[in-house]
Design an enzyme around this catalytic site. Structure first.
Site, PDB file in Angstrom:
ATOM      1  N   TYR A  70       0.845  -1.196   0.000  1.00 40.18           N
ATOM      2  CA  TYR A  70       0.000   0.000   0.000  1.00 40.18           C
ATOM      3  C   TYR A  70       0.887   1.256   0.000  1.00 40.18           C
ATOM      4  O   TYR A  70       1.807   1.390   0.823  1.00 40.18           O
ATOM      5  CB  TYR A  70      -0.937   0.001   1.220  1.00 40.18           C
ATOM      6  CG  TYR A  70      -1.692   1.302   1.318  1.00 40.18           C
ATOM      7  CD1 TYR A  70      -2.668   1.621   0.370  1.00 40.18           C
ATOM      8  CD2 TYR A  70      -1.382   2.242   2.286  1.00 40.18           C
ATOM      9  CE1 TYR A  70      -3.321   2.840   0.417  1.00 40.18           C
ATOM     10  CE2 TYR A  70      -2.038   3.463   2.343  1.00 40.18           C
ATOM     11  CZ  TYR A  70      -3.007   3.759   1.393  1.00 40.18           C
ATOM     12  OH  TYR A  70      -3.645   4.968   1.427  1.00 40.18           O
ATOM     13  N   LYS A  75      -9.897  17.066   1.908  1.00 37.18           N
ATOM     14  CA  LYS A  75      -8.692  17.827   1.534  1.00 37.18           C
ATOM     15  C   LYS A  75      -8.535  17.893   0.020  1.00 37.18           C
ATOM     16  O   LYS A  75      -8.420  18.962  -0.560  1.00 37.18           O
ATOM     17  CB  LYS A  75      -7.463  17.171   2.192  1.00 37.18           C
ATOM     18  CG  LYS A  75      -6.152  17.861   1.823  1.00 37.18           C
ATOM     19  CD  LYS A  75      -5.182  17.986   2.972  1.00 37.18           C
ATOM     20  CE  LYS A  75      -4.379  16.794   3.348  1.00 37.18           C
ATOM     21  NZ  LYS A  75      -3.595  16.107   2.425  1.00 37.18           N
ATOM     22  N   ALA A  89      -9.680   2.918  -2.160  1.00 40.56           N
ATOM     23  CA  ALA A  89      -9.126   2.741  -3.512  1.00 40.56           C
ATOM     24  C   ALA A  89      -8.674   4.105  -4.028  1.00 40.56           C
ATOM     25  O   ALA A  89      -9.254   5.130  -3.661  1.00 40.56           O
ATOM     26  CB  ALA A  89     -10.195   2.171  -4.423  1.00 40.56           C
ATOM     27  N   ARG A  90      -7.648   4.102  -4.847  1.00 40.39           N
ATOM     28  CA  ARG A  90      -7.019   5.381  -5.207  1.00 40.39           C
ATOM     29  C   ARG A  90      -6.707   5.472  -6.695  1.00 40.39           C
ATOM     30  O   ARG A  90      -6.683   4.468  -7.391  1.00 40.39           O
ATOM     31  CB  ARG A  90      -5.700   5.509  -4.434  1.00 40.39           C
ATOM     32  CG  ARG A  90      -5.871   5.412  -2.911  1.00 40.39           C
ATOM     33  CD  ARG A  90      -5.561   6.688  -2.258  1.00 40.39           C
ATOM     34  NE  ARG A  90      -5.885   6.693  -0.831  1.00 40.39           N
ATOM     35  CZ  ARG A  90      -5.736   7.778  -0.086  1.00 40.39           C
ATOM     36  NH1 ARG A  90      -5.298   8.900  -0.598  1.00 40.39           N
ATOM     37  NH2 ARG A  90      -6.050   7.752   1.199  1.00 40.39           N
ATOM     38  N   LYS A 128       4.496   9.753   2.823  1.00 42.08           N
ATOM     39  CA  LYS A 128       4.369  10.007   4.243  1.00 42.08           C
ATOM     40  C   LYS A 128       5.642   9.664   5.017  1.00 42.08           C
ATOM     41  O   LYS A 128       5.855  10.137   6.125  1.00 42.08           O
ATOM     42  CB  LYS A 128       3.177   9.232   4.799  1.00 42.08           C
ATOM     43  CG  LYS A 128       1.851   9.736   4.236  1.00 42.08           C
ATOM     44  CD  LYS A 128       1.766  11.213   4.390  1.00 42.08           C
ATOM     45  CE  LYS A 128       0.467  11.900   4.058  1.00 42.08           C
ATOM     46  NZ  LYS A 128      -0.476  11.352   3.153  1.00 42.08           N
ATOM     47  N   SER A 144      -6.953  12.480   6.598  1.00 38.45           N
ATOM     48  CA  SER A 144      -7.318  11.733   5.389  1.00 38.45           C
ATOM     49  C   SER A 144      -8.819  11.479   5.326  1.00 38.45           C
ATOM     50  O   SER A 144      -9.431  11.126   6.330  1.00 38.45           O
ATOM     51  CB  SER A 144      -6.622  10.381   5.396  1.00 38.45           C
ATOM     52  OG  SER A 144      -5.302  10.542   5.808  1.00 38.45           O
ATOM     53  N   CYS A 153     -11.252  13.662   4.681  1.00 37.81           N
ATOM     54  CA  CYS A 153     -12.109  14.716   5.235  1.00 37.81           C
ATOM     55  C   CYS A 153     -12.285  15.893   4.280  1.00 37.81           C
ATOM     56  O   CYS A 153     -12.595  16.995   4.691  1.00 37.81           O
ATOM     57  CB  CYS A 153     -11.540  15.225   6.556  1.00 37.81           C
ATOM     58  SG  CYS A 153     -11.560  13.984   7.832  1.00 37.81           S
TER      59      CYS A 153
HETATM   60  C1  SPV Z   1      -3.396   9.972   3.589  1.00 42.10           C
HETATM   61  O1  SPV Z   1      -3.883   8.937   4.063  1.00 42.10           O
HETATM   62  O2  SPV Z   1      -3.268  11.004   4.250  1.00 42.10           O
HETATM   63  C2  SPV Z   1      -2.969   9.982   2.192  1.00 42.10           C
HETATM   64  C3  SPV Z   1      -2.754   8.720   1.533  1.00 42.10           C
HETATM   65  O3  SPV Z   1      -2.711  11.021   1.660  1.00 42.10           O
HETATM   66  S1  SPV Z   1      -1.421   7.909   2.208  1.00 42.10           S
HETATM   67  O4  SPV Z   1      -0.440   7.752   1.152  1.00 42.10           O
HETATM   68  O5  SPV Z   1      -1.905   6.630   2.654  1.00 42.10           O
HETATM   69  O6  SPV Z   1      -0.853   8.663   3.284  1.00 42.10           O
HETATM   70 MN    MN Z   2      -2.462  12.594   3.133  1.00 42.67          MN
END
Ligand code: SPV
Ligand code: MN
Length: 621
Positions: A216, A270, A382-383, A225, A266, A268
């Site tokens: 993931y 954005k 899902a993205r 992140k 995440s 909400c």
């Molecule tokens: C988030 O969850 O804040 C995202 C996707 O932008 S992730 O890559 O999972 O962090």
């Molecule tokens: Mn994010």
């Protein structure tokens, strides 16, 4: 170089040699020795190299082609559909402490564990080395970064999401850069098989993140992140901010373009805020912010979007809809593929599919998981992965090395009963404390936690903090002192409900709230001062609803949406105070600011009762 010579063919070896970077060579050889790949591929900025990675992802089945040119789909394992907060830990020396809100493990123990996992983990596979620049090239914001992975999907995603930096490395020859080492581990049907051994370990001392047995993107795409965690730590030492924020340009009064940065947990709103049509998008997830000559500037760290595809439809999200339904390089994840190789996602407003292949393998209605729960045809998280430049409203300043000047900061969470739809803070300190640091949100599907529960998420950055919370707040407060006219801070809440549980605002209303913010920044209108902060007058919103959305805005809606629910606001402060009282070294200004807010609320309650119409404050003025 000897180790590398054995594993690289002539071309790849030469690509590394040209960079004349002993630190980079040492880093790669260390993990070649440990992970023992069959071969090593070094990616330059060339389109051939990018194509090679995409082709390999397809050849090995990590991605499958869909029926639109450029579109592919990747599946993550059934139990590997979101960020794993529990398995994400900082490696800390014995004398280090980041506080109990941040997950950590003894550095020595963690390194031993991860080294054991990484040993020979790439046997029979190719190691891909991606060289990048976080932020625009040739900028004070630029941070060089290198990703090692055995996943072509990860390598491919990063090409779409980040600025490749081979030439940048060639020119700058950096001896310090962020380092990411990833292996999907053993695969079964192209998905990580040992997710119970999923580990994401962050070594701040070496600016390195290790991640194994997961695919993931939030756990594996180092530059996302994982880099944010390293950047927050670096920023704290250097006096700037690394934030979980979008950046967008809004057309304000007198044709003035005003840039905002906004932080939301995440799921909400954005990305959907950053993508409002008729305005422009610089970024939707991660921003670096710096003060320059008393002004605030920001860049998007990324050059693409990894966005949630649930409920994306042509009417509500026209821009993203266009970008992901035209022939263009897009990677989809964890949605359903029909027999005709068409993509289906939740909330796509089409009839339920009859069957297909999805994140659960072959999907059919009534298919159940091990616990007997019916499996949806696509995952909620899902993205799609797409370049920002594929969006019709991509801002022209995306790659400006200076960044864009930020005049407003927005914080929003999923809050059914307390925060107003929009509210401006009295000043920087009030905003940082009562909005940013007090942000709470009801949990969504983007992490593996229980949905619906209200969680404290300061600055929507808690998941990524790599400095103690007290230090982080201090840093924010000090940062504001350096700004000659600090950005205004706004709170928004798109999820306010009435007693019966109905949402009080429409999805589109967010455009009105932001247009109102531009009126404020340009000093075009006055506000109503309430104990929580400054709120819009009815007349302004009525005018904006008409102008922006062509809608009437009844006074009753305004009163319902903007009435202060004093008991809820007080309860929130109590929850926040309780949390912070348990955290070390919180600046006293923090508690003083909350205390003042509490007093204002109590006074108002004594005078006007527990639910107060916004117009009651108008009369008092
Ligand atoms: C988030 O969850 O804040 C995202 C996707 O932008 S992730 O890559 O999972 O962090
Ligand atoms: Mn994010």
């Amino acid at each position: 170089m000897k180790i590398l010579q054995n594993k690289c063919n002539f071309d790849n070896y030469r690509k590394l040699e040209i960079l004349e970077n002993p630190v980079l060579q040492e880093f790669i050889s260390k993990y070649v020795s440990l992970c023992n790949p069959k071969s090593v591929f070094i990616r330059t900025d060339s389109s051939e190299d990018k194509q090679y990675i995409r082709n390999k992802a397809l050849e090995l089945g990590e991605e499958r082609p869909l029926n639109l040119a450029g579109h592919t789909i990747h599946f993550d394992g059934f139990l590997d559909q979101a960020r794993d907060k529990k398995a994400t830990k900082y490696l800390l020396a014995q004398n280090q402490d980041l506080g109990r809100h941040l997950n950590s493990i003894d550095r020595k123990e963690g390194l031993e564990e991860i080294t054991a996992y990484l040993k020979d983990i790439m046997t029979g596979k190719e190691m891909i080395v991606g060289i990048f620049c976080l932020g625009p090239l040739d900028s004070e914001f630029s941070i060089p970064a290198v990703q090692i992975t055995d996943s072509y999907y990860v390598a491919h995603s990063e090409i779409i999401l980040y600025r490749t930096g081979y030439e940048f490395f060639r020119k700058e020859k950096p001896d310090r850069f962020f380092k990411f080492v990833h292996s999907a581990g053993e695969l079964k049907n192209c998905v990580s098989r040992n997710v119970d051994k999923r580990r994401i370990y962050i070594d701040l001392a070496e600016n390195t993140v290790y991640t194994v047995n997961t695919q993931y993107a939030g756990n594996t795409v180092g530059l996302k992140k994982l880099a944010l965690r390293l950047a927050i730590n670096k920023a704290e030492k250097e006096g700037w901010l690394a934030e979980h924020m979008f950046i967008m340009g809004i057309n304000g009064p007198d044709k003035r373009k005003i840039y905002f940065a906004g932080a939301f947990p995440s799921g909400c709103g954005k990305t959907s805020t950053a993508m409002i049509s008729e305005e422009t998008i610089v970024g939707d997830d991660i921003a670096y912010l710096r003060e320059r000559k008393g002004e605030l500037f920001a860049v998007n760290v990324e050059s693409g979007i990894f966005g949630i595809i649930q409920n994306v439809n042509a009417k509500d999200d026209p821009l993203i809809w266009q970008a992901i339904t035209k022939p263009e390089e897009v990677i989809f994840t964890n949605s359903l593929v029909t027999e005709e190789n068409r993509l289906r996602w939740l909330g796509d407003e089409r009839p339920l599919p009859e069957k297909g292949v999805s994140f659960c393998g072959e999907w059919f209605p009534e298919k159940k998981d091990e616990k007997g729960k019916v499996i949806p045809y696509a995952h909620k998280n899902a993205r799609y992965t797409v370049r920002l430049k594929s969006l019709a409203n991509c801002d022209s300043e995306l790659d400006n090395p200076k960044g864009v000047k930020i005049e407003g900061i927005i914080y929003g969470g999923r809050d059914s009963d307390t925060w107003l739809p929009v509210c401006e803070s009295f000043d920087w300190v009030h905003g940082v404390v009562s909005v940013g640091a007090s942000l709470e949100s009801e949990v969504t599907f983007a992490t593996l936690d229980k949905e619906g529960e209200r969680k404290f998420n300061p600055f929507s950055n808690l998941d990524f903090l790599s400095v103690p919370i007290g230090k982080y707040i201090d840093m924010y407060l000090n940062f504001g002192k350096r700004l000659s006219s600090p950005a205004r801070i706004f709170a928004v809440n798109y999820f306010l409900k009435d007693e019966a549980g109905n949402f009080l605002t429409d999805k589109k209303a967010k455009h009105v709230w932001i247009k109102w913010m531009t009126l404020r920044i340009c000093n075009k209108t006055k506000v109503i001062s309430t104990p929580l902060g400054l709120i819009p007058k009815y007349e302004d919103l009525k005018m904006l609803f008409k102008e922006v959305l062509g809608q009437d805005y009844p006074r009753e809606s305004y009163i319902q949406q903007f009435s202060l629910r004093i008991d809820n606001a007080l309860a929130k402060i109590e929850r926040i105070e309780k949390i912070y009282k348990d955290i070390e070294k919180i600046p006293s200004l923090f508690f003083e600011t909350l205390d003042e807010q509490k007093k204002r609320l109590k006074r108002a309650k004594n005078e006007s009762g527990p639910v107060i119409s916004p117009e009651a404050f108008l009369k008092q003025e």
